[in-house]
Design a protein around this motif. Structure first.
Motif, short mmCIF file in Angstrom:
data_model
loop_
_atom_site.label_atom_id
_atom_site.label_comp_id
_atom_site.label_asym_id
_atom_site.label_seq_id
_atom_site.Cartn_x
_atom_site.Cartn_y
_atom_site.Cartn_z
N ARG A 112 -12.84 23.70 -11.64
CA ARG A 112 -13.71 22.83 -12.36
C ARG A 112 -12.63 22.39 -13.38
N GLU A 113 -12.39 20.99 -13.48
CA GLU A 113 -11.53 20.53 -14.67
C GLU A 113 -12.38 19.79 -15.59
N VAL A 114 -12.21 20.08 -16.68
CA VAL A 114 -12.81 19.57 -17.98
C VAL A 114 -11.67 19.00 -18.95
N ALA A 115 -11.79 17.58 -19.40
CA ALA A 115 -10.83 17.06 -20.14
C ALA A 115 -11.43 17.38 -21.66
N LEU A 116 -10.32 17.91 -22.67
CA LEU A 116 -10.62 18.32 -23.94
C LEU A 116 -9.68 17.63 -24.97
N SER A 117 -10.28 17.42 -26.16
CA SER A 117 -9.40 16.80 -27.12
C SER A 117 -9.59 17.30 -28.56
N ASP A 118 -10.09 18.81 -28.61
CA ASP A 118 -10.63 19.13 -30.03
C ASP A 118 -9.39 19.77 -30.61
N MET A 119 -9.13 19.83 -31.80
CA MET A 119 -8.11 20.43 -32.45
C MET A 119 -8.72 21.84 -33.03
N ILE A 120 -7.81 22.88 -32.82
CA ILE A 120 -7.95 24.20 -33.51
C ILE A 120 -6.83 24.75 -33.88
N GLY A 121 -6.73 24.62 -35.35
CA GLY A 121 -5.57 24.85 -36.27
C GLY A 121 -4.61 23.96 -35.92
N THR A 122 -3.40 24.42 -35.33
CA THR A 122 -2.35 23.38 -35.24
C THR A 122 -2.54 22.96 -33.68
N VAL A 123 -3.27 23.42 -32.76
CA VAL A 123 -3.31 23.46 -31.44
C VAL A 123 -4.32 22.30 -30.86
N ARG A 124 -3.93 21.28 -30.22
CA ARG A 124 -4.98 20.41 -29.60
C ARG A 124 -5.06 20.59 -28.19
N LEU A 125 -6.52 21.10 -27.74
CA LEU A 125 -6.75 21.56 -26.65
C LEU A 125 -6.81 20.17 -25.70
N ARG A 126 -6.32 20.19 -24.49
CA ARG A 126 -6.35 19.06 -23.41
C ARG A 126 -7.20 19.14 -22.32
N THR A 127 -7.05 20.31 -21.52
CA THR A 127 -7.62 20.58 -20.18
C THR A 127 -7.98 21.93 -20.16
N LEU A 128 -9.40 21.98 -19.69
CA LEU A 128 -9.84 23.24 -19.22
C LEU A 128 -10.19 23.53 -17.69
N TYR A 129 -9.34 24.29 -17.25
CA TYR A 129 -9.42 24.81 -15.86
C TYR A 129 -10.56 26.20 -15.72
N LEU A 130 -11.33 25.72 -14.85
CA LEU A 130 -12.22 27.06 -14.49
C LEU A 130 -12.24 27.31 -13.02
N SER A 131 -11.69 28.21 -12.68
CA SER A 131 -11.81 28.79 -11.19
C SER A 131 -12.59 30.27 -11.20
N PRO A 132 -12.93 30.39 -9.77
CA PRO A 132 -13.30 31.88 -9.88
C PRO A 132 -12.60 32.96 -10.44
N LEU A 133 -11.27 32.99 -10.35
CA LEU A 133 -10.53 33.90 -11.08
C LEU A 133 -10.48 34.00 -12.46
N GLY A 134 -10.89 32.86 -13.35
CA GLY A 134 -10.97 32.76 -14.81
C GLY A 134 -10.51 31.56 -15.33
N PRO A 135 -10.80 31.30 -16.70
CA PRO A 135 -10.52 30.17 -17.39
C PRO A 135 -8.91 29.93 -17.73
N SER A 136 -8.43 28.74 -17.78
CA SER A 136 -7.13 28.51 -18.29
C SER A 136 -7.34 27.24 -19.08
N ILE A 137 -6.35 27.06 -20.20
CA ILE A 137 -6.54 26.12 -21.20
C ILE A 137 -5.05 25.47 -21.07
N LEU A 138 -5.11 24.27 -20.90
CA LEU A 138 -3.81 23.46 -21.23
C LEU A 138 -3.93 22.83 -22.63
N PHE A 139 -2.73 23.12 -23.33
CA PHE A 139 -2.98 22.50 -24.89
C PHE A 139 -1.45 22.01 -25.46
N GLU A 140 -1.64 21.50 -26.44
CA GLU A 140 -0.25 20.72 -27.17
C GLU A 140 -0.18 21.32 -28.20
N GLN A 141 1.08 21.60 -28.85
CA GLN A 141 1.32 22.41 -30.08
C GLN A 141 2.58 21.95 -30.70
#
Length: 342
Positions: free
Chosen positions: A217-246
């Protein structure tokens, strides 16, 4: 070819002529009439073959061990057809694997073909799963990643070990969900004495294999957490993964990640590893993109996920869309079904 190899195997495990002569002499002394030599050798060979078949028959116990080790994730592990690789007298053969858009785990059996029984239940192994380099591109999809291996089962009767190898933070963009991705299991070392001691040989094991990518399940993100900008959340049965810029090194792995389900349950998946992307030339600089991976304790129905939080930052989710984020007044706690979503 097979008959010749089989004959050599039987000669190696059967008695030599001197041992056979002593055996026949002992039989004569006890008043037993010795059988013709050729028939006796055939009977010994048949007994040796039976022992070999017994060892092979015991191998399925490792499959039982693997199924027990995987628990609820067992249905997501796919059989893999891959050639075995023998190096340093150790044969490694891939049994199964599972992978999503950001991680891959491979399960293999290892056995000592020299008869020295050098493998141990508490041994260390080092390796991971590589992806073929992409030709013609100025930058690689993954410049760094987390990889490792461990022994998760051992059959003392056959001396066969069950190994797990994992790689986290490798973004499989070439294959759509459900597609095959070409990979390679790379085993760098086996250490029977543990803690990196007593390495067996210097050669590596390389096994090419194709693995089907689990749907996410792929979800687009744009939030800033500190110095990191979240870009994409990947949800699979194995677990979540987050693609980000830094711009500076990410500390996401130190931020507690919580996953909220529709029945009020709050889960805290465990961070397993990550990787960096987009480096050109100087690999000592900070990678401009990163991919961190967490794992569930048990598989999750992706449609039941209603939100996530990283530390105090909460993001509600609906389908493949994310709502407006907000700050929590307190860190989430592990909850049971029926609790309130923040």
């Amino acid at each position: 070819m097979f008959e010749e190899e089989y004959r050599k195997e039987m000669e190696a495990v059967g008695p030599d002529r001197e041992q056979m002569e002593r055996l026949l002499a002992a039989m004569e002394q006890k008043g037993r009439r010795p059988r013709p030599l050729r028939r006796t050798i055939l009977l010994v060979a048949a007994a040796c073959a039976a022992m070999v078949m017994t060892v092979v028959a015991s191998a399925p116990t490792l499959r039982d061990t693997l199924e027990e080790f995987l628990g609820g994730f067992a249905p997501y592990a796919q059989p893999v057809e891959a050639a075995a690789c023998t190096a340093n007298g150790i044969e490694i053969k891939v049994i199964s694997a599972m992978a999503d858009r950001a991680r891959v785990k491979v399960y293999a059996q290892a056995r000592d073909v020299t008869g020295q029984n050098r493998l141990r239940a508490d041994m260390d192994v080092w390796g991971g799963v590589e992806r073929p380099e992409e030709d013609g591109k100025g930058e690689q999809e993954g410049n760094s990643r987390t990889m490792g291996g461990k022994c998760v089962g051992f059959d003392p009767e056959s001396g066969t070990a069950l190994l797990e190898f994992g790689t986290w933070g490798t973004y499989f963009s070439a294959a759509a969900d459900g597609g095959l991705e070409g990979m390679e299991l790379l085993v760098l070392g086996i250490y029977p004495d543990g803690l990196g001691r007593g390495k067996i040989g210097e050669d590596h094991w390389r096994i090419p294999l194709d693995i089907k990518i689990l749907s996410s399940r792929e979800v687009a993100l744009s939030d800033m957490i500190g110095t990191v900008r979240l870009r994409t959340l990947y949800l699979s049965p194995l677990g979540p993964s987050i693609l980000f810029e830094q711009e500076v090194e990410s500390l996401l792995q130190y931020s507690p990640l919580a996953v909220y389900l529709s029945d009020g349950t709050v889960l805290f998946p465990r961070w397993e590893g990550g990787g960096g992307f987009g480096l050109k030339g100087d690999h000592w600089t900070i990678a401009p993109r990163g991919l961190d991976c967490w794992t569930f304790e048990a598989p999750v129905d992706l449609e039941d996920v209603t939100g996530i939080s990283l530390s105090y930052w909460y993001l509600p989710m609906c389908g493949d869309a994310v709502g407006e984020g907000r700050w929590l007044s307190e860190l989430p706690r592990q909850t049971e079904p029926g609790s309130q979503t923040p």
